[in-house]
Design a protein around this motif. Structure first.
Motif, mmCIF file in Angstrom:
data_model
loop_
_atom_site.group_PDB
_atom_site.id
_atom_site.type_symbol
_atom_site.label_atom_id
_atom_site.label_comp_id
_atom_site.label_asym_id
_atom_site.label_seq_id
_atom_site.Cartn_x
_atom_site.Cartn_y
_atom_site.Cartn_z
ATOM 1 N N ARG A 24 7.028 -9.483 -4.302
ATOM 2 C CA ARG A 24 6.938 -10.921 -4.769
ATOM 3 C C ARG A 24 5.667 -10.962 -5.749
ATOM 4 O O ARG A 24 5.725 -12.254 -6.565
ATOM 5 N N TYR A 25 4.760 -10.234 -5.784
ATOM 6 C CA TYR A 25 3.799 -10.540 -6.938
ATOM 7 C C TYR A 25 4.438 -10.100 -8.103
ATOM 8 O O TYR A 25 3.858 -10.766 -9.271
ATOM 9 N N GLU A 67 -10.225 -11.766 7.255
ATOM 10 C CA GLU A 67 -10.249 -12.533 8.639
ATOM 11 C C GLU A 67 -11.193 -12.180 9.814
ATOM 12 O O GLU A 67 -11.992 -13.052 10.303
ATOM 13 N N GLY A 113 1.828 -4.688 5.276
ATOM 14 C CA GLY A 113 2.485 -3.672 4.595
ATOM 15 C C GLY A 113 4.234 -3.794 4.975
ATOM 16 O O GLY A 113 4.603 -2.804 5.348
ATOM 17 N N SER A 158 -3.995 -7.107 -4.291
ATOM 18 C CA SER A 158 -2.934 -6.201 -4.666
ATOM 19 C C SER A 158 -2.139 -6.694 -5.632
ATOM 20 O O SER A 158 -1.625 -6.110 -6.581
ATOM 21 N N GLY A 181 -1.763 -1.896 4.862
ATOM 22 C CA GLY A 181 -1.252 -3.052 4.229
ATOM 23 C C GLY A 181 -0.609 -2.831 2.679
ATOM 24 O O GLY A 181 -0.465 -1.732 2.129
ATOM 25 N N SER A 182 -0.219 -4.022 2.128
ATOM 26 C CA SER A 182 0.067 -3.840 0.648
ATOM 27 C C SER A 182 -0.760 -2.929 -0.241
ATOM 28 O O SER A 182 -0.501 -2.341 -1.214
ATOM 29 N N ASP A 185 -6.265 -5.643 3.095
ATOM 30 C CA ASP A 185 -7.581 -6.482 2.842
ATOM 31 C C ASP A 185 -7.421 -7.969 3.534
ATOM 32 O O ASP A 185 -8.651 -8.288 3.952
ATOM 33 N N ALA A 218 -1.416 -15.892 11.423
ATOM 34 C CA ALA A 218 -2.595 -15.801 10.622
ATOM 35 C C ALA A 218 -3.696 -16.753 11.277
ATOM 36 O O ALA A 218 -3.529 -17.665 11.901
ATOM 37 N N ASN A 227 -2.430 -6.057 12.406
ATOM 38 C CA ASN A 227 -1.578 -7.150 11.625
ATOM 39 C C ASN A 227 -0.170 -6.579 11.681
ATOM 40 O O ASN A 227 0.165 -5.670 10.800
ATOM 41 N N THR A 233 -2.000 -9.094 16.171
ATOM 42 C CA THR A 233 -2.154 -10.476 15.867
ATOM 43 C C THR A 233 -0.869 -11.211 15.860
ATOM 44 O O THR A 233 0.387 -10.625 15.657
ATOM 45 N N THR A 234 -0.688 -12.696 16.260
ATOM 46 C CA THR A 234 0.536 -13.276 16.218
ATOM 47 C C THR A 234 0.633 -14.108 15.362
ATOM 48 O O THR A 234 1.571 -14.959 15.023
ATOM 49 N N SER A 245 -2.961 -11.078 -1.203
ATOM 50 C CA SER A 245 -4.282 -10.208 -1.635
ATOM 51 C C SER A 245 -4.333 -9.742 -3.099
ATOM 52 O O SER A 245 -3.472 -10.064 -3.913
ATOM 53 N N ARG A 279 2.506 -7.551 10.384
ATOM 54 C CA ARG A 279 3.002 -8.002 9.280
ATOM 55 C C ARG A 279 2.617 -7.135 8.154
ATOM 56 O O ARG A 279 3.297 -7.285 7.194
HETATM 57 N N1 LIG Z 1 0.954 -11.932 13.138
HETATM 58 C C1 LIG Z 1 0.726 -12.507 11.821
HETATM 59 N N2 LIG Z 1 1.788 -13.355 11.409
HETATM 60 C C2 LIG Z 1 1.757 -13.924 10.072
HETATM 61 N N3 LIG Z 1 0.597 -13.418 9.350
HETATM 62 C C3 LIG Z 1 -0.337 -12.828 9.864
HETATM 63 C C4 LIG Z 1 -0.296 -12.367 11.174
HETATM 64 N N4 LIG Z 1 -1.430 -11.674 11.309
HETATM 65 C C5 LIG Z 1 -2.247 -11.731 10.070
HETATM 66 N N5 LIG Z 1 -1.686 -12.582 9.176
HETATM 67 C C6 LIG Z 1 -2.012 -12.869 7.836
HETATM 68 O O1 LIG Z 1 -1.627 -12.037 7.244
HETATM 69 C C7 LIG Z 1 -2.444 -11.891 5.846
HETATM 70 C C8 LIG Z 1 -2.333 -10.433 5.207
HETATM 71 O O2 LIG Z 1 -2.554 -9.534 5.959
HETATM 72 P P1 LIG Z 1 -2.874 -8.093 5.406
HETATM 73 O O3 LIG Z 1 -3.789 -8.321 4.391
HETATM 74 O O4 LIG Z 1 -3.269 -7.289 6.608
HETATM 75 O O5 LIG Z 1 -1.486 -7.690 5.026
HETATM 76 P P2 LIG Z 1 -0.762 -7.116 3.563
HETATM 77 O O6 LIG Z 1 0.324 -6.229 3.922
HETATM 78 O O7 LIG Z 1 -1.910 -6.403 2.741
HETATM 79 O O8 LIG Z 1 -0.594 -8.413 3.272
HETATM 80 P P3 LIG Z 1 -0.560 -9.152 1.699
HETATM 81 O O9 LIG Z 1 -0.163 -8.007 0.733
HETATM 82 O O10 LIG Z 1 0.148 -10.277 1.835
HETATM 83 O O11 LIG Z 1 -1.989 -9.314 1.593
HETATM 84 C C9 LIG Z 1 -3.794 -12.023 6.630
HETATM 85 O O12 LIG Z 1 -4.722 -12.605 5.969
HETATM 86 C C10 LIG Z 1 -3.319 -13.037 7.920
HETATM 87 O O13 LIG Z 1 -3.819 -14.252 7.497
#
Ligand SMILES: Nc1ncnc2c1ncn2[C@@H]1O[C@H](COP(=O)(O)OP(=O)(O)OP(=O)(O)O)[C@@H](O)[C@H]1O
Length: 782
Positions: free
Chosen positions: A430-431, A332, A271, A496, A357-358, A327, A302, A267, A299-300, A494, A269
């Motif tokens: 943001r949390y 997913e 972290g 987090s 991730g976060s 997470d 969600a 993913n 991934t492109t 998440s 996006r």
């Molecule tokens: N390319 C993408 N663009 C936008 N959203 C995406 C993409 N790929 C995955 N996602 C969505 O991003 C969500 C959060 O992903 P992830 O938990 O891996 O990152 P994170 O940094 O921990 O985010 P968060 O803190 O927001 O949970 C996933 O549940 C998924 O639905």
């Protein structure tokens, strides 16, 4: 303490063979991996994976040497630096040095510390630029390769930290690639997090054949071996007398195995966009070193990861799927796997996690790793850790969503929903922003909660006479069909956020306590009232129903099945895990105590392969997860796969559903302890990811003061939040939750995905467990 045999004798026995045949016998006798390579084509940089050598190593045990405390190394070099990688391992000669395991091979080695230029021909650090006879003028040291470490002089290199070994055919050199933990200097060590860094150790053996033995020993110990052609082979230079001929005899090559093939779902996006850098910059080189074949898909949007996991041709990634992100992306992938036509195959596909991730509560809590390098090493080392999977089912619609971490309701899910608005502006902060705002205008949350305490099932499981036999097939759940339709709100964020939600600046308490404690039998919920008569009785705990025919209402939930929702209309035979449901259901419901023990046994088998000589190769050939790695809980013999209708035993009419109604600041249904990577937060200290139960945390009441006290104690990570008088902590088999009348506050978060809580939902565990790649390590080590 006794020395069983002299290591050098064993070494010399193989280093001076009188004939090729004798040589091969020696190798075999010592359990080395000099299996015939598949033709001479092995010169083309084969990546070597050890075969099943356990027996051979075992059979050589009589010739093995036990490392004992009274066998100090001779003549340790003065300038030798002792590297105690991994910490806590005693120095050679300490009375506990037998902790370093059985000796696999011993002899003399020179540790070549000279720097060599890295060329495209030597990406793995082997010294192609050194002349073969160019051996450093150092005294050879006594060296031993044990089942746990390579000990050279007073230096200990722990195999846990070793990624692979590179060996150029025909040379005396070999290079050990490792990622030991670098500790901070003494004064700062308590402030600086221990970090893994790459270290390559190049050794020179006494002879080429000895080098082969050393490298073979590593292969025996499940280390990956990159076997490269002779460096002069390409330039057609004349080999010196010390070199083997360019056409290396096949008996000196290690048999090549298929390298692990995995799909990486990244993913970009996660972290705040650092996941791509983490993967390509840090993790991918480690996997390459270990010979992994990875197909990387970014991934492109969600939902992309879910659709990938649900449709990917598993033969292209037979060893599993690696998720890079938080997470949310794991969730997913899990849901995608459970959407596959063959669900049994889907859930058995191993999932690897690279935390980027976060927050990465799942891999941190379950495997004890939180940095990407340690996570990559856990995947490389292999092994599988069984983890329960829970399903949250919307009872009125039959929609399902699966998770491995937690589902939550109340303040936390509200914050997650609000935080979505601030994603672009505040990123991971943001949390905090959303939490603070939500705290300032804290609403009151009303819920109806019903739960089935885990102990009730276990107690009943012991009372065989009180059990009712129910046709297993009637209890089968058509989870896939209903999970294909996702409902509710778009994903917010998440778990987090629980950690980073708030540090409120203003407190005004409101200490109302409105919870009611009623038994389901005396005050069934609306949902229970709506059930058919038998189901109602089952749910309400009356015990006089025995054999009346069961009526199954489509779209109607059944409260007799604590661990899984029951089937509606799906045929039994086409569902992959029907057979296992039978087995597991029985163990979960009817033999609760035994099942728990047996399950622990199985889990520990998965997590700990036992002695290395008993271990199977981790990535041996094409994975057949159903057969080779199937996690099956003990239970009665069954033959569902063969088309027989199975029976399972369900505790009879004694399910004491507890009922709570009123205001709740939060409801958390945890599948594991839910540690946070960001802090010492620990939501459910008693939760285990594979204990067949969910841990329910109910934070009763409303008001900022309560909320503040709860979060303050939660952050301390000592479980103090559970001792608050308005917090209940219960191990449960199943939970039903229904929002009160305030429809505006009715979100449901599942592992970072947010849904609308329309009507009643039921959380319960699936009969099958998921497999995370890697074994648990102690939390301190990561
Ligand atoms: N390319 C993408 N663009 C936008 N959203 C995406 C993409 N790929 C995955 N996602 C969505 O991003 C969500 C959060 O992903 P992830 O938990 O891996 O990152 P994170 O940094 O921990 O985010 P968060 O803190 O927001 O949970 C996933 O549940 C998924 O639905």
């Amino acid at each position: 303490m006794h020395i069983v045999a002299k290591g050098n004798a064993a070494a010399s026995a193989v280093s001076n063979p009188t004939s090729n045949q004798h040589h091969q016998q020696s190798l075999r006798r010592l359990g080395f991996c000099s299996q015939l390579a598949a033709g001479g084509a092995q010169h083309s940089s084969p990546i070597v994976f050890p075969e099943k050598r356990s027996k051979r190593v075992k059979s050589s045990s009589s010739k093995r040497i036990e490392l004992t405390s009274d066998q100090p190394f001779e003549n340790p070099s003065r300038d030798e630096v002792r590297i105690d990688i991994g910490g806590g391992i005693p120095a050679v000669g300490d009375e506990k040095s037998d902790l370093l395991g059985d000796v696999v091979f011993s002899g003399k080695l020179v540790w070549d510390k000279r720097k060599t230029s890295v060329s495209p021909d030597t990406p793995n650090g082997n010294p192609a630029n050194l002349a073969p006879a160019d051996v450093p003028k150092q005294e050879p040291l006594d060296a031993k390769l044990t089942s746990k470490a390579l000990i050279c002089g007073s230096t200990i290199l722990h195999l846990d930290d070793v990624i692979s070994v590179t060996y150029n055919a025909g040379l005396r050199y070999f290079t050990v690639h490792s990622y030991p933990i670098k500790k901070g200097s003494c004064g700062l060590s308590c402030f600086i997090k221990p970090k893994r860094i790459r270290k390559d150790y190049r050794f020179v053996a006494t002879t080429v054949k000895d080098a082969v033995q050393w490298v073979g020993g590593f292969a025996d110990l499940q280390c990956y071996v990159n076997c490269l052609p002779h460096p002069l082979a390409s330039s057609k230079k004349q080999a010196s007398s010390e070199l083997l001929p360019i056409d290396t005899p096949p008996e000196l090559l290690f048999k090549c195995k298929n390298p692990p093939k995995m799909l990486v779902i990244l993913n970009p996006r996660s972290g705040s966009g650092r996941s791509t850098k983490v993967f390509h910059g840090i993790v991918e080189p480690i996997f390459k070193l270990a010979g992994f074949q990875l197909e990387v898909v970014k991934t492109t949007s969600a939902g992309h990861a879910k659709s990938l996991a649900s449709t990917v041709d598993i033969s292209t990634c037979p060893d599993g799927i690696i998720c890079v992100g938080g997470d949310g992306i794991i969730n997913e992938v899990l849901n995608g796997l459970l959407c596959r036509d063959n669900q049994k195959e889907g859930i058995s596909i191993p999932i690897g996690i690279i935390p980027a991730g976060s927050d990465n509560s799942l891999v941190w809590t379950v495997l004890g790793v939180r940095d990407p390098i340690s996570a990559a090493m856990a995947i490389i080392k292999g092994g599988l850790t069984a983890t329960d999977v829970f399903a949250v089912e919307w009872l009125q619609t039959g929609i399902m969503h699966f998770g491995m971490t937690v589902s939550y309701y109340g303040f936390v899910s509200d914050v997650l929903e609000l935080s979505e608005k601030y994603q672009k502006r505040f990123g991971p902060l943001r949390y905090f922003v959303a939490g603070f705002l939500k705290f300032l205008c804290l609403p009151k949350y009303n819920y109806e909660v019903e739960y089935l305490p885990a102990s009730t099932i276990e107690d009943q499981g012991n009372r065989l006479g009180d059990r009712e036999v129910v046709d297993m097939a009637d209890l089968y759940t058509d989870v896939m069909r209903r999970s294909n339709t996702d409902g509710g709100m778009p994903r917010a964020s998440s778990l987090s956020s629980i950690d980073s939600i708030m540090t409120p600046s203003r407190v005004s308490g409101d200490l109302d306590t409105t919870c009611s404690s009623t038994h389901a039998s005396t005050e069934p919920s609306e949902y229970v009232r709506g059930l058919d008569p038998k189901t109602k009785r089952l749910s309400s705990g009356r015990s006089n129903v025995t054999t009346e025919p069961e009526v199954i209402h489509p779209q109607m939930p059944l409260s007799t099945t604590p661990n899984w929702p029951r089937t509606r209309s799906k045929s039994r035979t086409d569902k992959g895990w029907a057979g296992t449901i039978s087995t597991q259901d029985s163990s979960r419901c009817s033999w609760g105590n035994n099942a728990t023990n047996d399950r622990e046994d199985i889990s520990s088998t998965l997590s700990d392969p036992g002695p290395i000589w008993d271990a199977e190769p981790k990535w041996d050939g094409q994975a057949n997860w159903d057969v080779e790695n199937h996690i099956e809980l003990p239970g009665p013999a069954d033959d569902v796969e063969g088309g027989m209708r199975k029976e399972m035993i369900v505790p009879r009419l004694e399910e004491k559903w507890e009922f709570r109604k009123g205001q709740f600041l939060g409801i958390l249904v945890c599948n594991h302890a839910c540690r946070s990577v960001q802090s010492s937060q620990l939501v459910a200290p008693k939760a285990e990811p594979d204990d067949s139960t969910l841990d329910l945390v109910l934070v009763h009441g409303s008001g900022r003061l309560r909320l503040l006290r709860f979060f303050s104690l939660l952050q301390m990570g000592r479980g103090g939040h559970l001792s608050l008088p308005y917090v209940e902590y219960i191990k449960v088999k199943s939970v039903k939750i229904k929002a009160g009348k305030q429809k505006s506050h009715s979100g449901c978060g599942i592992d970072g995905e947010l849904f609308a809580l329309n009507g009643q939902v039921m959380s319960s565990l699936l009969p099958e467990q998921c497999r995370l790649i890697g074994r648990r390590v102690a939390y301190e080590k990561s």
